[in-house]
Design a protein around this motif. Sequence first.
Motif, PDB file in Angstrom:
ATOM      1  N   PRO A   1       0.847  -1.195   0.000  1.00 26.85           N
ATOM      2  CA  PRO A   1       0.000   0.000   0.000  1.00 26.85           C
ATOM      3  C   PRO A   1       0.882   1.245   0.000  1.00 26.85           C
ATOM      4  CG  PRO A   1      -0.652  -1.546   1.729  1.00 26.85           C
ATOM      5  CD  PRO A   1       0.675  -2.003   1.217  1.00 26.85           C
ATOM      6  N   VAL A   2       0.573   2.202  -0.865  1.00 27.57           N
ATOM      7  CA  VAL A   2       1.390   3.411  -0.969  1.00 27.57           C
ATOM      8  C   VAL A   2       0.531   4.669  -0.914  1.00 27.57           C
ATOM      9  CG1 VAL A   2       3.351   2.366  -2.167  1.00 27.57           C
ATOM     10  CG2 VAL A   2       1.392   3.169  -3.503  1.00 27.57           C
ATOM     11  N   GLY A   3      -0.640   4.562  -0.301  1.00 26.56           N
ATOM     12  CA  GLY A   3      -1.503   5.724  -0.170  1.00 26.56           C
ATOM     13  C   GLY A   3      -0.949   6.716   0.838  1.00 26.56           C
ATOM     14  N   PRO A   4      -1.600   7.877   0.953  1.00 30.58           N
ATOM     15  CA  PRO A   4      -1.110   8.904   1.883  1.00 30.58           C
ATOM     16  C   PRO A   4      -1.208   8.443   3.327  1.00 30.58           C
ATOM     17  CG  PRO A   4      -3.278   9.496   1.026  1.00 30.58           C
ATOM     18  CD  PRO A   4      -2.819   8.300   0.248  1.00 30.58           C
ATOM     19  N   ASN A   5      -0.312   8.950   4.156  1.00 28.15           N
ATOM     20  CA  ASN A   5      -0.295   8.629   5.571  1.00 28.15           C
ATOM     21  C   ASN A   5      -1.027   9.725   6.340  1.00 28.15           C
ATOM     22  OD1 ASN A   5       0.267   7.570   8.058  1.00 28.15           O
ATOM     23  ND2 ASN A   5       2.394   8.268   8.137  1.00 28.15           N
ATOM     24  N   TYR A   6      -1.955   9.333   7.178  1.00 28.36           N
ATOM     25  CA  TYR A   6      -2.751  10.305   7.925  1.00 28.36           C
ATOM     26  C   TYR A   6      -2.342  10.387   9.395  1.00 28.36           C
ATOM     27  CZ  TYR A   6      -5.818  10.053   3.871  1.00 28.36           C
ATOM     28  OH  TYR A   6      -6.317  10.097   2.593  1.00 28.36           O
ATOM     29  N   LEU A   7      -1.374   9.563   9.820  1.00 28.59           N
ATOM     30  CA  LEU A   7      -1.031   9.459  11.230  1.00 28.59           C
ATOM     31  C   LEU A   7       0.458   9.696  11.417  1.00 28.59           C
ATOM     32  CD1 LEU A   7      -2.313   8.608  14.009  1.00 28.59           C
ATOM     33  CD2 LEU A   7      -1.454   6.310  13.513  1.00 28.59           C
ATOM     34  N   HIS A   8       0.816  10.596  12.345  1.00 31.08           N
ATOM     35  CA  HIS A   8       2.222  10.911  12.623  1.00 31.08           C
ATOM     36  C   HIS A   8       2.421  10.978  14.136  1.00 31.08           C
ATOM     37  CE1 HIS A   8       2.883  11.964   8.391  1.00 31.08           C
ATOM     38  NE2 HIS A   8       1.696  12.531   8.464  1.00 31.08           N
ATOM     39  N   GLY A   9       3.543  10.427  14.608  1.00 25.37           N
ATOM     40  CA  GLY A   9       3.839  10.474  16.033  1.00 25.37           C
ATOM     41  C   GLY A   9       4.182  11.889  16.487  1.00 25.37           C
ATOM     42  N   ASP A  10       3.844  12.204  17.727  1.00 24.27           N
ATOM     43  CA  ASP A  10       4.147  13.524  18.291  1.00 24.27           C
ATOM     44  C   ASP A  10       4.494  13.327  19.761  1.00 24.27           C
ATOM     45  OD1 ASP A  10       2.322  16.552  19.080  1.00 24.27           O
ATOM     46  OD2 ASP A  10       4.409  16.285  18.513  1.00 24.27           O
ATOM     47  N   ASP A  11       5.694  12.769  20.014  1.00 24.77           N
ATOM     48  CA  ASP A  11       6.018  12.423  21.388  1.00 24.77           C
ATOM     49  C   ASP A  11       7.093  13.329  21.989  1.00 24.77           C
ATOM     50  OD1 ASP A  11       7.284  10.451  19.294  1.00 24.77           O
ATOM     51  OD2 ASP A  11       8.737  10.639  20.912  1.00 24.77           O
ATOM     52  N   GLY A  12       8.233  13.477  21.319  1.00 23.58           N
ATOM     53  CA  GLY A  12       9.307  14.310  21.850  1.00 23.58           C
ATOM     54  C   GLY A  12      10.104  13.631  22.935  1.00 23.58           C
ATOM     55  N   THR A  13       9.711  12.421  23.339  1.00 23.27           N
ATOM     56  CA  THR A  13      10.403  11.738  24.425  1.00 23.27           C
ATOM     57  C   THR A  13      10.915  10.357  24.007  1.00 23.27           C
ATOM     58  OG1 THR A  13       8.393  10.668  25.240  1.00 23.27           O
ATOM     59  CG2 THR A  13       8.884  12.876  26.090  1.00 23.27           C
ATOM     60  N   GLY A  14      10.581   9.929  22.784  1.00 22.26           N
ATOM     61  CA  GLY A  14      10.956   8.590  22.345  1.00 22.26           C
ATOM     62  C   GLY A  14       9.851   7.573  22.545  1.00 22.26           C
ATOM     63  N   ALA A  15       8.859   7.888  23.339  1.00 25.97           N
ATOM     64  CA  ALA A  15       7.700   7.019  23.547  1.00 25.97           C
ATOM     65  C   ALA A  15       6.465   7.781  23.090  1.00 25.97           C
ATOM     66  CB  ALA A  15       7.566   6.632  25.015  1.00 25.97           C
ATOM     67  N   VAL A  16       5.798   7.268  22.088  1.00 23.63           N
ATOM     68  CA  VAL A  16       4.655   7.994  21.518  1.00 23.63           C
ATOM     69  C   VAL A  16       3.526   8.038  22.535  1.00 23.63           C
ATOM     70  CG1 VAL A  16       2.915   8.005  19.696  1.00 23.63           C
ATOM     71  CG2 VAL A  16       5.265   7.381  19.160  1.00 23.63           C
ATOM     72  N   SER A  17       3.112   9.226  22.892  1.00 21.74           N
ATOM     73  CA  SER A  17       1.977   9.398  23.797  1.00 21.74           C
ATOM     74  C   SER A  17       0.828  10.113  23.110  1.00 21.74           C
ATOM     75  CB  SER A  17       2.395  10.192  25.037  1.00 21.74           C
ATOM     76  OG  SER A  17       2.910  11.460  24.649  1.00 21.74           O
ATOM     77  N   ARG A  18       1.127  10.741  22.013  1.00 19.82           N
ATOM     78  CA  ARG A  18       0.093  11.474  21.287  1.00 19.82           C
ATOM     79  C   ARG A  18       0.441  11.471  19.809  1.00 19.82           C
ATOM     80  NH1 ARG A  18      -1.495  16.661  24.148  1.00 19.82           N
ATOM     81  NH2 ARG A  18      -2.608  15.074  25.368  1.00 19.82           N
ATOM     82  N   TYR A  19      -0.565  11.439  18.971  1.00 22.03           N
ATOM     83  CA  TYR A  19      -0.391  11.430  17.525  1.00 22.03           C
ATOM     84  C   TYR A  19      -1.031  12.657  16.894  1.00 22.03           C
ATOM     85  CZ  TYR A  19       0.724   6.487  18.187  1.00 22.03           C
ATOM     86  OH  TYR A  19       1.289   5.301  18.587  1.00 22.03           O
ATOM     87  N   ARG A  20      -0.502  13.003  15.742  1.00 23.71           N
ATOM     88  CA  ARG A  20      -1.147  13.999  14.888  1.00 23.71           C
ATOM     89  C   ARG A  20      -1.885  13.258  13.795  1.00 23.71           C
ATOM     90  NH1 ARG A  20       4.055  15.644  14.868  1.00 23.71           N
ATOM     91  NH2 ARG A  20       4.240  15.407  12.605  1.00 23.71           N
ATOM     92  N   VAL A  21      -3.186  13.526  13.694  1.00 29.90           N
ATOM     93  CA  VAL A  21      -4.040  12.862  12.712  1.00 29.90           C
ATOM     94  C   VAL A  21      -4.579  13.913  11.747  1.00 29.90           C
ATOM     95  CG1 VAL A  21      -6.005  11.333  12.347  1.00 29.90           C
ATOM     96  CG2 VAL A  21      -4.724  11.205  14.488  1.00 29.90           C
TER      97      VAL A  21
END
Length: 362
Positions: free
Chosen positions: A328-348
């Motif tokens: 699958p090569v469609g667009p990605n709608y989800l990006h990590g937004d952690d700043g600490t190395g452990a993802v706690s919140r995403y940008r959708v």
Amino acid sequence: MSKVTRLQTPAAATLRQPSELIAQGLAPAQSRDDLEQVAARYAIAVTPDVAALIDPNDPDDPIARQYIPRAEELATLPIERDDPIGDAAHAPVEGIVHRHRDRVLLKLVHVCAVYCRFCFRRETIGPGKDNALSREATAAALDYIRAHPEIWEVIFTGGDPLMLSPRRLAEIMAELATIDHVRIIRFHTRLPVADPARITPELVRALQTPRTTTWVALHANHPRELTAAARAACARLIDAGIPMVSQSVLLRGVNDDSETLEALMRGFVECRIKPYYLHHGDLAPGTAHLRTTLAEGQALMRALRGRVSGLCQPEYVLDIPGGYGKAPVGPNYLHGDDGTGAVSRYRVTDYCGDVHLYPPES
């Protein structure tokens, strides 16, 4: 080894030579020499049903771009290859491609009712090539399927498998029905678009067995291909209990705008055909003029997400050169937004392009 061909007789009016295309006004007379060179290498066939869809007054007609040869096909880029998706790397016996554990491709025929100018098997199908597997090779292919209990699905491809006569199709289906581990049989075809009258009740019956489920994947790339006759042909299959999915190829000048892609996917759903794959153009020789970029394809898929319902969403895929399968090569709608190395919140990103945090702030 003798070759046994069980093909229906093609319509006499099918156009197969550059001179015939020129006489019908579907190609310019001044292109004759170039088209003769193309025809010497790649097959040409334009059925009456397809020819009737072409506007001869439009030099960029999207139906013509799919089926009428062009001088650009004489140019082969270094990145293009004769076997762009690597079938040969996964062919344990003639006629079989076993790339994925639970399914195989079965290539019984190497001819089509029409020949697409972007075909990834254009080096191996058409006049001058072997028309069909011999009886001996077919038996060996079926023996391979019998010997591999992990094979759950058999996918008929080619060439167009529905070019086989109903009698021959029924014979092969009956043999597959005796193999207990084969539960799904899928056919990939252009025939409901290219020659819808050939989807007869006899052919539909030949695709059915009591103990396997048959699916049909229709290849169409432009909404104008879904004519009343094509829709009726698909209805004959679906009304008989054969579910259908679609596959399309993203093609420059054919369907590389959101309005056309929307109309095509809506058309499929209106026909009770679930959109399945939108293929990125393969690196077949002489097809660069029809390929888009991946970025263009991703932008179109993002636009489609905001325009039509989930029923109308195909998966945009790239067949990785070398035989490594589809990704699958469609667009990605989800990006990590952690700043600490452990993802706690995403940008959708939503379909409008707006960005949201998930989980939302309390």
